[in-house]
Design a protein around this motif. Structure first.
Motif, PDB file in Angstrom:
ATOM      1  N   ASN A  54       2.201   3.592  -3.420  1.00 34.42           N
ATOM      2  CA  ASN A  54       1.567   4.781  -4.004  1.00 34.42           C
ATOM      3  C   ASN A  54       1.995   6.044  -3.274  1.00 34.42           C
ATOM      4  OD1 ASN A  54       0.166   3.625  -6.133  1.00 34.42           O
ATOM      5  ND2 ASN A  54      -1.635   3.168  -4.886  1.00 34.42           N
ATOM      6  N   MET A  55       2.091   5.952  -1.955  1.00 28.79           N
ATOM      7  CA  MET A  55       2.546   7.092  -1.164  1.00 28.79           C
ATOM      8  C   MET A  55       3.980   7.460  -1.547  1.00 28.79           C
ATOM      9  SD  MET A  55       2.269   7.527   2.952  1.00 28.79           S
ATOM     10  CE  MET A  55       3.600   6.411   3.410  1.00 28.79           C
ATOM     11  N   PHE A  56       4.802   6.437  -1.712  1.00 29.77           N
ATOM     12  CA  PHE A  56       6.193   6.644  -2.108  1.00 29.77           C
ATOM     13  C   PHE A  56       6.271   7.323  -3.480  1.00 29.77           C
ATOM     14  CE2 PHE A  56       9.839   4.978  -4.542  1.00 29.77           C
ATOM     15  CZ  PHE A  56      10.863   5.546  -3.805  1.00 29.77           C
ATOM     16  N   ILE A  57       5.508   6.826  -4.445  1.00 28.36           N
ATOM     17  CA  ILE A  57       5.510   7.395  -5.798  1.00 28.36           C
ATOM     18  C   ILE A  57       5.014   8.842  -5.774  1.00 28.36           C
ATOM     19  CG2 ILE A  57       4.358   7.257  -8.068  1.00 28.36           C
ATOM     20  CD1 ILE A  57       4.605   4.169  -7.776  1.00 28.36           C
ATOM     21  N   ASN A  58       3.988   9.112  -4.966  1.00 27.95           N
ATOM     22  CA  ASN A  58       3.428  10.463  -4.894  1.00 27.95           C
ATOM     23  C   ASN A  58       4.369  11.476  -4.245  1.00 27.95           C
ATOM     24  OD1 ASN A  58       1.055   9.723  -6.192  1.00 27.95           O
ATOM     25  ND2 ASN A  58       0.000   9.206  -4.280  1.00 27.95           N
ATOM     26  N   GLU A  59       5.419  10.989  -3.595  1.00 31.79           N
ATOM     27  CA  GLU A  59       6.407  11.899  -3.002  1.00 31.79           C
ATOM     28  C   GLU A  59       7.389  12.451  -4.043  1.00 31.79           C
ATOM     29  OE1 GLU A  59       8.390  10.003   0.254  1.00 31.79           O
ATOM     30  OE2 GLU A  59       6.663  10.219   1.582  1.00 31.79           O
ATOM     31  N   PHE A  60       7.313  11.942  -5.257  1.00 31.53           N
ATOM     32  CA  PHE A  60       8.140  12.465  -6.359  1.00 31.53           C
ATOM     33  C   PHE A  60       7.873  13.962  -6.461  1.00 31.53           C
ATOM     34  CE2 PHE A  60       8.747  12.678 -11.198  1.00 31.53           C
ATOM     35  CZ  PHE A  60      10.129  12.793 -11.088  1.00 31.53           C
ATOM     36  N   GLU A  61       8.962  14.765  -6.417  1.00 30.43           N
ATOM     37  CA  GLU A  61       8.783  16.214  -6.248  1.00 30.43           C
ATOM     38  C   GLU A  61       8.389  16.955  -7.522  1.00 30.43           C
ATOM     39  OE1 GLU A  61      12.529  18.273  -5.272  1.00 30.43           O
ATOM     40  OE2 GLU A  61      13.564  16.392  -5.739  1.00 30.43           O
ATOM     41  N   TYR A  62       8.317  16.255  -8.640  1.00 30.01           N
ATOM     42  CA  TYR A  62       7.947  16.908  -9.898  1.00 30.01           C
ATOM     43  C   TYR A  62       6.632  16.342 -10.424  1.00 30.01           C
ATOM     44  CZ  TYR A  62      12.885  18.118  -9.657  1.00 30.01           C
ATOM     45  OH  TYR A  62      14.106  18.576  -9.228  1.00 30.01           O
ATOM     46  N   LEU A  63       5.997  17.102 -11.294  1.00 31.76           N
ATOM     47  CA  LEU A  63       4.800  16.617 -11.960  1.00 31.76           C
ATOM     48  C   LEU A  63       5.219  15.541 -12.956  1.00 31.76           C
ATOM     49  CD1 LEU A  63       1.712  17.150 -12.234  1.00 31.76           C
ATOM     50  CD2 LEU A  63       2.281  18.695 -14.125  1.00 31.76           C
ATOM     51  N   GLU A  64       4.597  14.372 -12.853  1.00 33.89           N
ATOM     52  CA  GLU A  64       5.002  13.251 -13.702  1.00 33.89           C
ATOM     53  C   GLU A  64       4.592  13.496 -15.159  1.00 33.89           C
ATOM     54  OE1 GLU A  64       3.522   8.784 -13.745  1.00 33.89           O
ATOM     55  OE2 GLU A  64       4.757   9.189 -11.987  1.00 33.89           O
ATOM     56  N   THR A  65       5.523  13.251 -16.065  1.00 36.41           N
ATOM     57  CA  THR A  65       5.222  13.433 -17.490  1.00 36.41           C
ATOM     58  C   THR A  65       4.511  12.195 -18.041  1.00 36.41           C
ATOM     59  OG1 THR A  65       7.292  12.455 -18.295  1.00 36.41           O
ATOM     60  CG2 THR A  65       7.327  14.819 -17.771  1.00 36.41           C
ATOM     61  N   ARG A  66       3.901  12.354 -19.214  1.00 37.04           N
ATOM     62  CA  ARG A  66       3.224  11.232 -19.875  1.00 37.04           C
ATOM     63  C   ARG A  66       4.228  10.106 -20.155  1.00 37.04           C
ATOM     64  NH1 ARG A  66       0.974  13.696 -24.562  1.00 37.04           N
ATOM     65  NH2 ARG A  66       2.903  13.146 -25.618  1.00 37.04           N
TER      66      ARG A  66
ATOM     67  N   GLN B   3       0.811  -1.218   0.000  1.00 40.11           N
ATOM     68  CA  GLN B   3       0.000   0.000   0.000  1.00 40.11           C
ATOM     69  C   GLN B   3       0.847   1.273   0.000  1.00 40.11           C
ATOM     70  OE1 GLN B   3      -2.659  -0.547   3.325  1.00 40.11           O
ATOM     71  NE2 GLN B   3      -4.351  -1.114   1.989  1.00 40.11           N
ATOM     72  N   ASP B   4       1.975   1.239   0.696  1.00 38.95           N
ATOM     73  CA  ASP B   4       2.767   2.476   0.791  1.00 38.95           C
ATOM     74  C   ASP B   4       3.527   2.797  -0.501  1.00 38.95           C
ATOM     75  OD1 ASP B   4       4.650   0.490   1.013  1.00 38.95           O
ATOM     76  OD2 ASP B   4       5.568   1.234   2.857  1.00 38.95           O
TER      77      ASP B   4
ATOM     78  N   THR C  53      11.629   1.233  -9.253  1.00 35.31           N
ATOM     79  CA  THR C  53      11.825  -0.199  -9.482  1.00 35.31           C
ATOM     80  C   THR C  53      12.576  -0.828  -8.313  1.00 35.31           C
ATOM     81  OG1 THR C  53      11.956   0.296 -11.854  1.00 35.31           O
ATOM     82  CG2 THR C  53      12.619  -1.903 -11.173  1.00 35.31           C
ATOM     83  N   ALA C  54      13.632  -0.137  -7.864  1.00 28.85           N
ATOM     84  CA  ALA C  54      14.409  -0.627  -6.716  1.00 28.85           C
ATOM     85  C   ALA C  54      13.528  -0.731  -5.470  1.00 28.85           C
ATOM     86  CB  ALA C  54      15.591   0.304  -6.452  1.00 28.85           C
ATOM     87  N   TYR C  55      12.646   0.233  -5.297  1.00 27.93           N
ATOM     88  CA  TYR C  55      11.737   0.207  -4.145  1.00 27.93           C
ATOM     89  C   TYR C  55      10.866  -1.048  -4.169  1.00 27.93           C
ATOM     90  CZ  TYR C  55       7.909   1.307  -1.023  1.00 27.93           C
ATOM     91  OH  TYR C  55       6.981   1.230  -0.017  1.00 27.93           O
ATOM     92  N   ARG C  56      10.327  -1.376  -5.352  1.00 29.56           N
ATOM     93  CA  ARG C  56       9.476  -2.570  -5.489  1.00 29.56           C
ATOM     94  C   ARG C  56      10.255  -3.825  -5.085  1.00 29.56           C
ATOM     95  NH1 ARG C  56       5.503  -3.871  -9.350  1.00 29.56           N
ATOM     96  NH2 ARG C  56       4.687  -1.778  -8.920  1.00 29.56           N
ATOM     97  N   TYR C  57      11.494  -3.931  -5.537  1.00 29.77           N
ATOM     98  CA  TYR C  57      12.316  -5.101  -5.217  1.00 29.77           C
ATOM     99  C   TYR C  57      12.659  -5.134  -3.734  1.00 29.77           C
ATOM    100  CZ  TYR C  57      13.004  -6.586 -10.049  1.00 29.77           C
ATOM    101  OH  TYR C  57      12.800  -7.065 -11.315  1.00 29.77           O
ATOM    102  N   ALA C  58      13.090  -3.999  -3.204  1.00 31.46           N
ATOM    103  CA  ALA C  58      13.487  -3.956  -1.788  1.00 31.46           C
ATOM    104  C   ALA C  58      12.305  -4.277  -0.879  1.00 31.46           C
ATOM    105  CB  ALA C  58      14.064  -2.582  -1.450  1.00 31.46           C
ATOM    106  N   SER C  59      11.110  -3.787  -1.229  1.00 37.13           N
ATOM    107  CA  SER C  59       9.938  -4.060  -0.389  1.00 37.13           C
ATOM    108  C   SER C  59       9.508  -5.518  -0.478  1.00 37.13           C
ATOM    109  CB  SER C  59       8.776  -3.117  -0.749  1.00 37.13           C
ATOM    110  OG  SER C  59       8.376  -3.292  -2.077  1.00 37.13           O
ATOM    111  N   ASN C  60      10.015  -6.238  -1.491  1.00 41.04           N
ATOM    112  CA  ASN C  60       9.775  -7.676  -1.606  1.00 41.04           C
ATOM    113  C   ASN C  60      10.995  -8.485  -1.154  1.00 41.04           C
ATOM    114  OD1 ASN C  60       7.100  -8.622  -3.183  1.00 41.04           O
ATOM    115  ND2 ASN C  60       7.644  -6.554  -3.814  1.00 41.04           N
TER     116      ASN C  60
END
Length: 197
Positions: free
Chosen positions: A10-22, A7-8, A60-67
């Motif tokens: 999405n929270m981690f991704i939303n902490e990205f300090e810039y507006l995400e591009t397409r 669950q966290d 990607t690293a976050y996904r692996y580390a959290s697993n």
């Protein structure tokens, strides 16, 4: 491969300090599709400096580390390794991800300590230079290899990685991919995501 998306994330991704591009959104979707495939990931992220390659690698690293999977981040120079270590650490430190760096600034004693922690599965990410490739201990226990500026690494080095660990997932970042890599991407042997906005 059975990745769990916690669950966290999405929270981690939303902490990205810039507006995400397409392009960044598409690239992240591409990576997600790789991770639900039975085939080991071999993806090239192509884009200029500042277009978000490192952020995609960090997610990607976050996904692996959290697993509970282990990651190596490979850079061609000590300066680049230090920069990547700073970027990864800044984004991941509040999420319990343990990161260290192997470079010429570390003493032999410090490197031995890092190896021991890595072997005991108490270290999630190692950022390092070519030196990491010369020690099989790192590669054999690695689930994801992130390579920055892949044109600075030779074909033999890349083949050695695959020989040591055939099931390893590889994510490559480059502003100027070598012709061989582009040919592989065009032939469908390597997948490519382009960040151009």
């Amino acid at each position: 491969r059975g990745f769990t998306v916690f669950q966290d994330e999405n929270m981690f991704i939303n902490e990205f300090e810039y507006l995400e591009t397409r392009d960044q959104t598409k690239c992240w979707n591409d990576i997600n599709n790789d991770l639900i495939s039975d085939i080991p990931m071999d993806r090239l992220i192509c884009g200029d400096v500042g277009f978000g390659k490192t952020e995609m690698a960090i997610r990607t690293a976050y996904r692996y580390a959290s697993n509970s999977m282990k990651i190596i981040v490979l850079a061609p120079t000590t300066i680049l390794a230090q920069q990547l270590f700073g970027s990864f650490n800044k984004r991941l430190k509040n999420y319990g991800v343990i990161i260290d760096i192997v470079s010429r600034f570390k003493t032999k004693k410090q490197v031995q300590k890092i190896k021991k922690i890595w072997l005991n599965n108490k270290l999630d990410i190692i950022v390092g230079t070519h030196a990491v490739l010369y020690d099989n201990i790192y590669l054999e226990g690695c689930d994801l290899l992130i390579i920055d500026e892949e044109h600075r690494f030779g074909v033999k080095q890349k083949e050695k990685i695959k020989e040591l660990n055939p099931s390893i997932d590889i994510l490559t970042m480059s502003a100027t991919p070598i012709p061989r890599t582009l040919n592989m991407a065009l032939a469908g042997m390597k997948k490519i995501s382009t960040l151009s906005t």
